[in-house]
Scaffold this motif. Structure first.
Motif, PDB file in Angstrom:
ATOM      1  N   SER A  71       0.644  -0.740   0.037  1.00 22.47           N
ATOM      2  CA  SER A  71      -0.438  -0.211   0.237  1.00 22.47           C
ATOM      3  C   SER A  71       0.387   1.479  -0.334  1.00 22.47           C
ATOM      4  O   SER A  71       0.371   2.420  -0.099  1.00 22.47           O
ATOM      5  CB  SER A  71      -0.815  -0.247   1.610  1.00 22.47           C
ATOM      6  N   LEU A  72       1.929   0.842   0.077  1.00 20.48           N
ATOM      7  CA  LEU A  72       3.060   1.925  -0.241  1.00 20.48           C
ATOM      8  C   LEU A  72       3.454   2.971  -1.528  1.00 20.48           C
ATOM      9  O   LEU A  72       4.255   3.209  -1.390  1.00 20.48           O
ATOM     10  CB  LEU A  72       3.946   2.093   0.922  1.00 20.48           C
ATOM     11  N   CYS A  97       3.229   9.492   3.910  1.00 19.42           N
ATOM     12  CA  CYS A  97       3.880   9.379   2.182  1.00 19.42           C
ATOM     13  C   CYS A  97       1.926  10.359   1.856  1.00 19.42           C
ATOM     14  O   CYS A  97       1.087  10.505   2.487  1.00 19.42           O
ATOM     15  CB  CYS A  97       3.049   8.098   2.904  1.00 19.42           C
ATOM     16  N   VAL A  98       3.195  10.426   0.111  1.00 18.64           N
ATOM     17  CA  VAL A  98       1.848  11.016  -0.271  1.00 18.64           C
ATOM     18  C   VAL A  98       0.913  10.214  -0.735  1.00 18.64           C
ATOM     19  O   VAL A  98      -0.307  10.802   0.008  1.00 18.64           O
ATOM     20  CB  VAL A  98       2.911  11.626  -1.498  1.00 18.64           C
ATOM     21  N   LEU A  99       0.453   8.655  -0.640  1.00 19.27           N
ATOM     22  CA  LEU A  99      -0.080   8.283  -1.100  1.00 19.27           C
ATOM     23  C   LEU A  99      -1.684   8.167   0.337  1.00 19.27           C
ATOM     24  O   LEU A  99      -2.703   8.276  -0.678  1.00 19.27           O
ATOM     25  CB  LEU A  99       0.300   6.863  -1.104  1.00 19.27           C
ATOM     26  N   PHE A 108      -4.681   3.594  -7.677  1.00 19.37           N
ATOM     27  CA  PHE A 108      -4.763   2.067  -7.049  1.00 19.37           C
ATOM     28  C   PHE A 108      -3.370   2.278  -6.346  1.00 19.37           C
ATOM     29  O   PHE A 108      -2.027   3.289  -6.836  1.00 19.37           O
ATOM     30  CB  PHE A 108      -4.805   0.965  -8.070  1.00 19.37           C
ATOM     31  N   THR A 109      -3.011   1.345  -5.785  1.00 14.78           N
ATOM     32  CA  THR A 109      -1.483   0.655  -5.302  1.00 14.78           C
ATOM     33  C   THR A 109      -1.479  -0.824  -5.608  1.00 14.78           C
ATOM     34  O   THR A 109      -2.091  -1.194  -5.846  1.00 14.78           O
ATOM     35  CB  THR A 109      -1.759   0.811  -3.671  1.00 14.78           C
ATOM     36  N   PHE A 110       0.138  -0.564  -4.885  1.00 13.98           N
ATOM     37  CA  PHE A 110       0.001  -1.991  -5.618  1.00 13.98           C
ATOM     38  C   PHE A 110      -0.578  -3.512  -4.573  1.00 13.98           C
ATOM     39  O   PHE A 110      -0.554  -4.047  -4.761  1.00 13.98           O
ATOM     40  CB  PHE A 110       1.833  -2.492  -4.887  1.00 13.98           C
ATOM     41  N   ALA A 141       8.042   2.873   0.650  1.00 15.00           N
ATOM     42  CA  ALA A 141       8.949   2.653   1.115  1.00 15.00           C
ATOM     43  C   ALA A 141      10.381   2.476   1.508  1.00 15.00           C
ATOM     44  O   ALA A 141      10.376   3.001   0.162  1.00 15.00           O
ATOM     45  CB  ALA A 141       8.093   0.500   0.114  1.00 15.00           C
ATOM     46  N   PRO A 142      10.564   1.954   2.223  1.00 15.73           N
ATOM     47  CA  PRO A 142      12.151   2.469   2.738  1.00 15.73           C
ATOM     48  C   PRO A 142      13.088   1.554   2.106  1.00 15.73           C
ATOM     49  O   PRO A 142      12.848   0.626   2.135  1.00 15.73           O
ATOM     50  CB  PRO A 142      12.174   2.813   4.146  1.00 15.73           C
TER      51      PRO A 142
END
Length: 438
Positions: A71-72, A97-99, A108-110, A141-142
């Motif tokens: 979701s990141l 997180c901009v999302l 959409f996210t992954f 994601a870092p």
């Protein structure tokens, strides 16, 4: 997100540099760790849609991180009005997180991807609020990098239900470029007529000027066809190749003609001095580099890592060339001033000086308008009226060509050869006046 307000400053520069345009794009992202990737900037009407297909998705993380929250990572739309709000959120919390922002339109996210190993996703989204949006991919994601194949389609629907792949502010460009191409073809015919009726006064520079007009006309007709096919089908069908070829020849010819006229070649003397040759040897290779940068900018997009660098190369080279072509005109004016003190032809030299000074002012005005005023119009104009900056640039260019060609037209008694004995004494006084400057 650990990557900082500097990120959004760079994104802001991308948005300012990247004009609204679109076509069907297919590209590959390979081991890319950038936290934000700009794909497109597009002006939507109330019938706008964006279709995204991603496939062959893989996310790799460093050894210090065991996994990544899907979701990141994801795609979203962002308007320029909301950009400042998102920037403020990140400034207040660098880990944000901009999302998760309320100011974006999340697509959409992954998390929505199909299961590995063939992770993919395809969906079309309607744009319900007309505006100019930028399509981004975000990676919050870092210490992770992403590889994927991406296909984007960004378009509006016309009244007849067909897709229009040009931004709302560019949909009129095919007609605009076509009209100006007709104007230049008519200009070519008129110039050939003038040269034919004044054969004795035609110099080699006039032939180069005819070639310049023809290249400008062909460049515009190819631009019209390029934009038309992008508008209708989403791809240029090879017209972009012809556009870049004629654009390269046209720009090199334009700078060459200005330099040659500025040096007085073919009018005042049949040769070039060493320093004038050096100007041409500098300007022409730089224009080759500038056109390479233009092709990279036009044919790839802001999603490539070096896109901003190519923009900076193009702007820097363009500025250097614009400055370089001014020097020959200044040299000619100074040379004429020195010659006027010794050759006893005051009226002729005064006419030449006035003509070169006028030409100098016209060139400066043209460069200022097309480089600064047009950029300002492109920046401040509402997204629906971005075609206005193109129209202003073409109108300014046509006026510049008309003035330059009128000044140096092939006629038997032009300003280069005027001798008025009655005004000879007044001319001598004017030439003695040290205030006669640019």
């Amino acid at each position: 997100m650990t990557k900082t307000p500097f990120l959004f400053l760079s994104i802001l520069s991308l948005l300012l540099l990247h004009p609204s345009s679109a076509e069907i794009k297919s590209l590959s992202i390979v081991s890319d760790s950038r936290p934000m990737i700009l794909f497109e900037k597009f002006g939507f009407t109330h019938t706008g849609h964006v279709t995204i297909s991603v496939s062959s998705v893989s996310v790799s993380v460093s050894s210090s991180h065991s996994g990544t929250d899907p979701s990141l990572l994801g795609f979203f739309l962002l308007s320029e009005e909301s950009l400042l709000q998102v920037l403020l959120e990140i400034q207040q919390n660098p880990q944000f997180c901009v999302l998760n922002s309320h100011y974006i339109s999340l697509l959409f996210t992954f998390r929505d991807l199909s299961p590995p190993p063939n992770s993919s996703f395809t969906r079309s989204y309607p744009v319900t609020s007309p505006n100019e949006y930028s399509l981004f991919f975000a990676n919050c994601a870092p210490e992770s990098s992403v590889s994927m194949a991406v296909r984007t389609e960004v378009y509006n629907f016309d009244r007849d239900g067909s897709k229009d792949f040009l931004s709302a502010g560019q949909t009129h460009l095919p007609s605009l470029f076509f009209v100006f191409s007709l104007a230049y073809f008519a200009f070519v015919g008129f110039w050939i007529y003038i040269c034919f009726t004044n054969k004795r006064s035609v110099h080699r520079i006039h032939l180069l000027m005819a070639g310049l007009l023809l290249m400008k006309a062909l460049n515009l007709i190819c631009a019209a066809e390029d934009k038309h096919y992008v508008k209708v089908t989403g791809t240029p069908h090879g017209w972009d190749v012809l556009f870049y070829i004629f654009q390269f020849i046209r720009v090199v010819l334009l700078f060459t003609v200005i330099v040659l006229i500025g040096t007085g070649w073919s009018f005042l003397k049949p040769f070039l001095q060493e320093k004038e040759k050096k100007v041409l040897m500098i300007v022409i290779p730089l224009q080759v580099l500038a056109n390479i940068a233009s092709v990279v900018i036009g044919e790839t997009g802001p999603f490539i890592k070096d896109w901003v660098t190519w923009n900076q190369v193009f702007l820097l080279v363009d500025i250097i060339c614009c400055c370089a072509i001014i020097f020959p005109i200044v040299w000619s004016i100074r040379s004429l001033r020195e010659t006027s003190k010794t050759d006893g032809k005051a009226a002729r030299n005064l006419a030449k000086l006035q003509l070169f000074r006028q030409f100098y002012m016209v060139v400066i005005g043209y460069l200022y308008f097309t480089r600064i005023v047009v950029f300002a119009l492109r920046t401040i104009a509402a997204y629906k009226y971005q075609w206005v900056s193109n129209a202003a640039e073409e109108i300014a260019s046509l006026i510049f060509y008309m003035i330059m060609f009128y000044m140096f037209r092939p006629v038997e008694k032009n300003e280069y050869f005027v001798l008025d004995e009655e005004d000879e004494e007044a001319a001598e006084l004017a030439l003695r006046d040290e205030e006669f400057e640019l």
